[in-house]
Scaffold this active site. Structure first.
Site, mmCIF file in Angstrom:
data_model
loop_
_atom_site.group_PDB
_atom_site.id
_atom_site.type_symbol
_atom_site.label_atom_id
_atom_site.label_comp_id
_atom_site.label_asym_id
_atom_site.label_seq_id
_atom_site.Cartn_x
_atom_site.Cartn_y
_atom_site.Cartn_z
ATOM 1 N N GLY A 56 -47.457 15.395 32.922
ATOM 2 C CA GLY A 56 -47.431 16.761 33.448
ATOM 3 C C GLY A 56 -48.825 17.284 33.791
ATOM 4 O O GLY A 56 -49.661 16.586 34.365
ATOM 5 N N ILE A 57 -49.060 18.528 33.430
ATOM 6 C CA ILE A 57 -50.309 19.199 33.797
ATOM 7 C C ILE A 57 -51.500 18.557 33.082
ATOM 8 O O ILE A 57 -52.572 18.378 33.670
ATOM 9 C CB ILE A 57 -50.187 20.709 33.460
ATOM 10 C CG1 ILE A 57 -49.125 21.363 34.361
ATOM 11 C CG2 ILE A 57 -51.534 21.410 33.621
ATOM 12 C CD1 ILE A 57 -48.754 22.786 33.958
ATOM 13 N N VAL B 89 -50.742 17.578 17.432
ATOM 14 C CA VAL B 89 -51.682 18.705 17.341
ATOM 15 C C VAL B 89 -51.315 19.688 16.225
ATOM 16 O O VAL B 89 -52.127 20.536 15.859
ATOM 17 C CB VAL B 89 -51.837 19.463 18.686
ATOM 18 C CG1 VAL B 89 -52.458 18.594 19.753
ATOM 19 C CG2 VAL B 89 -50.508 20.076 19.138
ATOM 20 N N TYR C 223 -42.195 30.806 22.578
ATOM 21 C CA TYR C 223 -43.146 30.224 23.547
ATOM 22 C C TYR C 223 -43.988 31.341 24.161
ATOM 23 O O TYR C 223 -45.221 31.248 24.232
ATOM 24 C CB TYR C 223 -42.359 29.469 24.624
ATOM 25 C CG TYR C 223 -43.207 28.879 25.723
ATOM 26 C CD1 TYR C 223 -43.889 27.682 25.544
ATOM 27 C CD2 TYR C 223 -43.318 29.516 26.958
ATOM 28 C CE1 TYR C 223 -44.672 27.137 26.553
ATOM 29 C CE2 TYR C 223 -44.090 28.979 27.980
ATOM 30 C CZ TYR C 223 -44.768 27.787 27.768
ATOM 31 O OH TYR C 223 -45.537 27.248 28.771
ATOM 32 N N VAL D 130 -44.347 25.058 37.288
ATOM 33 C CA VAL D 130 -44.677 23.702 37.707
ATOM 34 C C VAL D 130 -43.500 22.811 37.303
ATOM 35 O O VAL D 130 -42.992 22.917 36.181
ATOM 36 C CB VAL D 130 -45.959 23.201 36.989
ATOM 37 C CG1 VAL D 130 -46.475 21.933 37.661
ATOM 38 C CG2 VAL D 130 -47.027 24.273 36.963
ATOM 39 N N THR E 148 -42.302 20.181 35.720
ATOM 40 C CA THR E 148 -42.638 19.163 34.715
ATOM 41 C C THR E 148 -41.461 19.038 33.747
ATOM 42 O O THR E 148 -40.477 19.776 33.841
ATOM 43 C CB THR E 148 -43.888 19.583 33.915
ATOM 44 O OG1 THR E 148 -43.558 20.799 33.231
ATOM 45 C CG2 THR E 148 -45.099 19.790 34.799
HETATM 46 N N1 NAD Z 1 -44.700 23.522 33.583
HETATM 47 C C1 NAD Z 1 -44.853 24.825 33.707
HETATM 48 O O1 NAD Z 1 -44.182 25.455 34.537
HETATM 49 C C2 NAD Z 1 -45.878 25.556 32.872
HETATM 50 C C3 NAD Z 1 -46.008 26.943 33.087
HETATM 51 C C4 NAD Z 1 -46.925 27.645 32.334
HETATM 52 C C5 NAD Z 1 -47.705 26.999 31.399
HETATM 53 N N2 NAD Z 1 -47.578 25.657 31.194
HETATM 54 C C6 NAD Z 1 -48.421 25.055 30.169
HETATM 55 O O2 NAD Z 1 -49.100 23.915 30.680
HETATM 56 C C7 NAD Z 1 -49.297 22.951 29.622
HETATM 57 C C8 NAD Z 1 -48.745 21.600 30.022
HETATM 58 O O3 NAD Z 1 -47.340 21.787 30.258
HETATM 59 P P1 NAD Z 1 -46.440 20.705 31.015
HETATM 60 O O4 NAD Z 1 -45.484 21.490 31.832
HETATM 61 O O5 NAD Z 1 -47.285 19.664 31.637
HETATM 62 O O6 NAD Z 1 -45.623 20.112 29.772
HETATM 63 P P2 NAD Z 1 -45.029 18.642 29.500
HETATM 64 O O7 NAD Z 1 -43.941 18.854 28.504
HETATM 65 O O8 NAD Z 1 -44.730 17.944 30.756
HETATM 66 O O9 NAD Z 1 -46.265 17.895 28.805
HETATM 67 C C9 NAD Z 1 -46.715 18.288 27.535
HETATM 68 C C10 NAD Z 1 -47.495 17.150 26.905
HETATM 69 O O10 NAD Z 1 -47.857 17.592 25.577
HETATM 70 C C11 NAD Z 1 -47.526 16.574 24.648
HETATM 71 N N3 NAD Z 1 -47.214 17.161 23.348
HETATM 72 C C12 NAD Z 1 -46.148 17.943 23.038
HETATM 73 N N4 NAD Z 1 -46.173 18.253 21.730
HETATM 74 C C13 NAD Z 1 -47.281 17.658 21.210
HETATM 75 C C14 NAD Z 1 -47.840 17.617 19.916
HETATM 76 N N5 NAD Z 1 -47.242 18.218 18.881
HETATM 77 N N6 NAD Z 1 -48.992 16.917 19.727
HETATM 78 C C15 NAD Z 1 -49.585 16.280 20.765
HETATM 79 N N7 NAD Z 1 -49.093 16.286 22.026
HETATM 80 C C16 NAD Z 1 -47.946 16.966 22.241
HETATM 81 C C17 NAD Z 1 -46.302 15.868 25.248
HETATM 82 O O11 NAD Z 1 -46.141 14.544 24.705
HETATM 83 C C18 NAD Z 1 -46.661 15.874 26.724
HETATM 84 O O12 NAD Z 1 -47.428 14.737 27.092
HETATM 85 C C19 NAD Z 1 -48.616 23.540 28.379
HETATM 86 O O13 NAD Z 1 -49.579 24.212 27.601
HETATM 87 C C20 NAD Z 1 -47.636 24.536 28.972
HETATM 88 O O14 NAD Z 1 -47.279 25.552 28.082
HETATM 89 C C21 NAD Z 1 -46.669 24.919 31.905
#
Ligand code: NAD
Length: 259
Positions: A18-19, A62, A153, A186, A188
């Site tokens: 993801g991001i 984490v 969240y 996004v 993801t």
């Molecule tokens: N996707 C969206 O629309 C969106 C919107 C706003 C904010 N965000 C933020 O962007 C960031 C990335 O989000 P994403 O959409 O890529 O999410 P995602 O779920 O695709 O990826 C999250 C990653 O974090 C890892 N992870 C989860 N729990 C964990 C833990 N306890 N310890 C270590 N690693 C852990 C997962 O294995 C994964 O690789 C996050 O902080 C999310 O809140 C995403």
């Protein structure tokens, strides 16, 4: 002005997909070395293969501060990016449809995971020359609008903005900057889990739900791409932003316009 980060090391949580993965790739393109941290060790290995010799991987939760301290011990860190987060996987509207116990797991990762990560990295951040270092915390539009979709969240994301501000003040005497980056929407795995928990999941496909939602909430009407956050993360770590700290930058197509 230079966006080259050659010779610098960036630690990133949530780097496996993801991001976080897009941010990791953008830092590699900018010449930085990586310390990639995630629960998902197998996918981290794929990232390691993309840039052999420049990526160190550590499988770590984490939510576990002691494990994080071990994972980053003796590793140089110039820039830290906290992208790991989870949602509850449930529909929270209204908030009393979730039990208070649903909150604990989300807060442990999405709020405390950030505090644990930054805390564990303090010795590395404070060692050596500090004035070009930075911390970037992924927040969300949800943290700024009291989103009803997933209350734990949303509250966690509001809390990390506040944490970024206080940490910015604590680190400022060392020249270390701390900012928050706030994505809108996004496509993801995290976003798919929001759809899967929604009541629309029984009547609409993910793509139909996504199309309707983005038109309703975003003035620009388009989904953000993970790579856009990679570009912004590199920019925020670079000398171009050397006077920018304590800020939350929304990359969200105009979804949030107040400060
Ligand atoms: N996707 C969206 O629309 C969106 C919107 C706003 C904010 N965000 C933020 O962007 C960031 C990335 O989000 P994403 O959409 O890529 O999410 P995602 O779920 O695709 O990826 C999250 C990653 O974090 C890892 N992870 C989860 N729990 C964990 C833990 N306890 N310890 C270590 N690693 C852990 C997962 O294995 C994964 O690789 C996050 O902080 C999310 O809140 C995403």
């Amino acid at each position: 002005m230079t966006l080259s980060l050659a010779g610098q090391t960036v630690a990133i949580t949530g780097a496996a997909r993801g991001i976080g993965l897009a941010i990791a790739r953008a830092f590699l393109d900018a010449g930085a070395d990586l310390l990639a941290l995630d629960l998902d060790a197998a996918t981290l290995t794929e990232l390691q293969k993309e840039a052999s010799g420049r990526v160190t991987t550590r499988a770590v939760n984490v939510a576990d501060h002691a494990a994080l301290r071990d994972a980053v011990a003796d590793h140089p860190i110039d820039h830290l990016v906290c992208a790991a987060a989870i949602g509850s996987g449930k529909t929270g509207f209204p908030f009393w449809s979730l039990e208070p116990s649903d909150w604990s797991r989300v807060l442990d990762v999405t709020l405390m995971g950030v505090v644990n990560t930054v805390h564990a990295c303090v010795p590395a951040l404070l060692s050596g020359e500090t004035t070009r270092k930075s911390v970037l915390i992924l927040s969300s539009v949800a943290g700024q609008i009291g989103s009803q979709t997933d209350p734990p969240y949303s509250a966690s994301k509001a809390a990390v903005i506040n944490f970024a501000q206080l940490a910015a003040k604590d680190f400022a005497p060392y020249g270390i900057r701390v900012n928050a980056l706030s994505p809108g929407m996004v496509k993801t795995e995290l976003n798919r889990s929001v759809y899967a928990a929604s009541k629309e999941a029984t009547t609409m496909s993910y793509e139909e739900w996504a199309e309707e939602k983005i038109r309703r909430v975003s003035p620009m009407g388009r989904w953000q791409e993970p790579a856009e956050f990679g570009a912004m993360a590199v920019f925020l770590a670079s000398d171009a932003c050397r006077n920018l700290t304590g800020q939350t930058l929304n990359v969200d197509g105009g979804q949030v316009m107040h400060s």
